[in-house]
Design a protein around this motif. Structure first.
Motif, mmCIF file in Angstrom:
data_model
loop_
_atom_site.group_PDB
_atom_site.id
_atom_site.type_symbol
_atom_site.label_atom_id
_atom_site.label_comp_id
_atom_site.label_asym_id
_atom_site.label_seq_id
_atom_site.Cartn_x
_atom_site.Cartn_y
_atom_site.Cartn_z
ATOM 1 N N GLY A 129 0.796 -1.214 0.000
ATOM 2 C CA GLY A 129 0.000 0.000 0.000
ATOM 3 C C GLY A 129 0.829 1.264 0.000
ATOM 4 O O GLY A 129 2.046 1.265 0.229
ATOM 5 N N ASP A 130 0.139 2.367 -0.273
ATOM 6 C CA ASP A 130 0.699 3.712 -0.178
ATOM 7 C C ASP A 130 -0.164 4.453 0.823
ATOM 8 O O ASP A 130 -1.360 4.648 0.607
ATOM 9 N N TYR A 131 0.429 4.863 1.926
ATOM 10 C CA TYR A 131 -0.303 5.497 3.014
ATOM 11 C C TYR A 131 0.073 6.973 3.098
ATOM 12 O O TYR A 131 1.046 7.332 3.760
ATOM 13 N N GLY A 132 -0.673 7.805 2.398
ATOM 14 C CA GLY A 132 -0.393 9.235 2.440
ATOM 15 C C GLY A 132 1.000 9.582 1.964
ATOM 16 O O GLY A 132 1.623 10.504 2.490
ATOM 17 N N GLY A 133 1.491 8.851 0.977
ATOM 18 C CA GLY A 133 2.832 9.082 0.455
ATOM 19 C C GLY A 133 3.901 8.226 1.090
ATOM 20 O O GLY A 133 5.062 8.258 0.668
ATOM 21 N N LEU A 134 3.549 7.434 2.093
ATOM 22 C CA LEU A 134 4.494 6.546 2.778
ATOM 23 C C LEU A 134 4.380 5.125 2.246
ATOM 24 O O LEU A 134 3.276 4.593 2.110
ATOM 25 N N ILE A 135 5.522 4.513 1.996
ATOM 26 C CA ILE A 135 5.582 3.127 1.531
ATOM 27 C C ILE A 135 6.156 2.274 2.670
ATOM 28 O O ILE A 135 7.235 2.569 3.181
ATOM 29 N N PRO A 136 5.437 1.215 3.088
ATOM 30 C CA PRO A 136 5.941 0.380 4.185
ATOM 31 C C PRO A 136 6.970 -0.647 3.710
ATOM 32 O O PRO A 136 6.840 -1.212 2.615
ATOM 33 N N TYR A 137 7.967 -0.887 4.551
ATOM 34 C CA TYR A 137 8.985 -1.904 4.291
ATOM 35 C C TYR A 137 9.183 -2.743 5.553
ATOM 36 O O TYR A 137 9.534 -2.197 6.605
ATOM 37 N N PRO A 138 8.939 -4.053 5.483
ATOM 38 C CA PRO A 138 9.167 -4.906 6.651
ATOM 39 C C PRO A 138 10.645 -4.878 7.053
ATOM 40 O O PRO A 138 11.526 -5.046 6.208
ATOM 41 N N THR A 139 10.897 -4.658 8.336
ATOM 42 C CA THR A 139 12.263 -4.616 8.861
ATOM 43 C C THR A 139 12.313 -5.363 10.191
ATOM 44 O O THR A 139 12.554 -4.767 11.246
ATOM 45 N N PRO A 140 12.062 -6.665 10.180
ATOM 46 C CA PRO A 140 11.969 -7.422 11.431
ATOM 47 C C PRO A 140 13.304 -7.522 12.160
ATOM 48 O O PRO A 140 14.367 -7.376 11.566
ATOM 49 N N GLY A 141 13.204 -7.790 13.447
ATOM 50 C CA GLY A 141 14.390 -7.975 14.278
ATOM 51 C C GLY A 141 14.201 -7.328 15.629
ATOM 52 O O GLY A 141 14.240 -7.994 16.661
ATOM 53 N N HIS A 142 14.000 -6.019 15.631
ATOM 54 C CA HIS A 142 13.713 -5.353 16.903
ATOM 55 C C HIS A 142 12.433 -5.922 17.499
ATOM 56 O O HIS A 142 12.345 -6.200 18.694
#
Length: 224
Positions: A129-142
């Motif tokens: 998705g595109d959320y108000g100009g933001l693109i999500p990227y999974p960054t697991p670990g923390h």
């Protein structure tokens, strides 16, 4: 809480608790996106900003990088006043409803469980998705479902706890709150892929050209 405009579309609000905690407001044509919910004492300042600086621009969504206690604190009051969904990676949702516990992710972890959210206040993140100009990227670990959000037009990465910052220098996430440090460091390679101009960390500030520092961060195991 202090507010600062970082880019054309992105504002940061920060407070000391007892370390710096940062949240972000992203302005777009369809309204405002809040990224992370910080700590409870941030709500009063955010409410005032919505009434003044961002007057006429509705808060349309809340995005979480993850659900640790210092990233959701003001959302309990906020969502009582404003009917807006809280969106997080589907892996994080059971931790937000109380079905799973952050304290079980790593032996000796200092994470605390949070008061659960009602399921009807939560929505799973669409990773395409595109959320108000933001693109999500999974960054697991923390955490298992940690997500960073990139604003390609402004070239800013809202990194959550993927990293911390120290006087403009890129640092690892805080070890005692990180479920899997090696996985988190591997996820950090997203800065090499995206080449953000700014990388905003939830704790301790903003880093310029993080991709130039990332390799040294991975190599130097002594950096906290």
């Amino acid at each position: 809480m202090k507010w600062k405009q970082l880019t054309r579309h992105v504002w940061a609000g920060s407070i000391y608790w007892p370390l710096p905690v940062m949240v972000w407001i992203v302005k777009d044509r369809d309204g405002l996106t809040l990224v992370d919910g910080g700590v409870p004492s941030m709500w009063g300042s955010l409410r005032e900003e919505l009434r003044t600086t961002f007057r006429g621009h509705p808060l349309t969504r809340i995005l979480l990088t993850h659900g640790h206690t210092d990233h959701v604190g003001m959302l309990y009051e906020l969502t009582e006043e404003i009917a807006v969904p809280i969106t997080a990676h589907e892996i994080e949702l059971p931790f937000l409803t109380g079905e799973r516990s952050y304290t079980t992710l790593r032996e000796g972890s200092k994470n605390k469980d949070i008061p659960p959210f009602a399921k009807n206040k939560l929505e799973p993140l669409n990773l395409k998705g595109d959320y108000g100009g933001l693109i999500p990227y999974p960054t697991p670990g923390h955490s298992l479902g940690h997500v960073a959000y990139y604003h390609p037009e402004d070239r800013i990465l809202l990194a959550g706890d993927l990293f911390t910052a120290f006087f403009g220098k890129l640092r690892k996430p805080i070890h005692k709150f990180t479920a899997n440090m090696e996985e988190s460091l591997q996820s950090g390679a997203i800065v090499e892929r995206l080449q953000p101009e700014l990388t905003a960390c939830s704790h301790c500030g903003v880093v310029k050209e993080a991709s130039l520092q990332y390799r040294n961060l991975v190599k130097d195991r002594s950096l906290a």
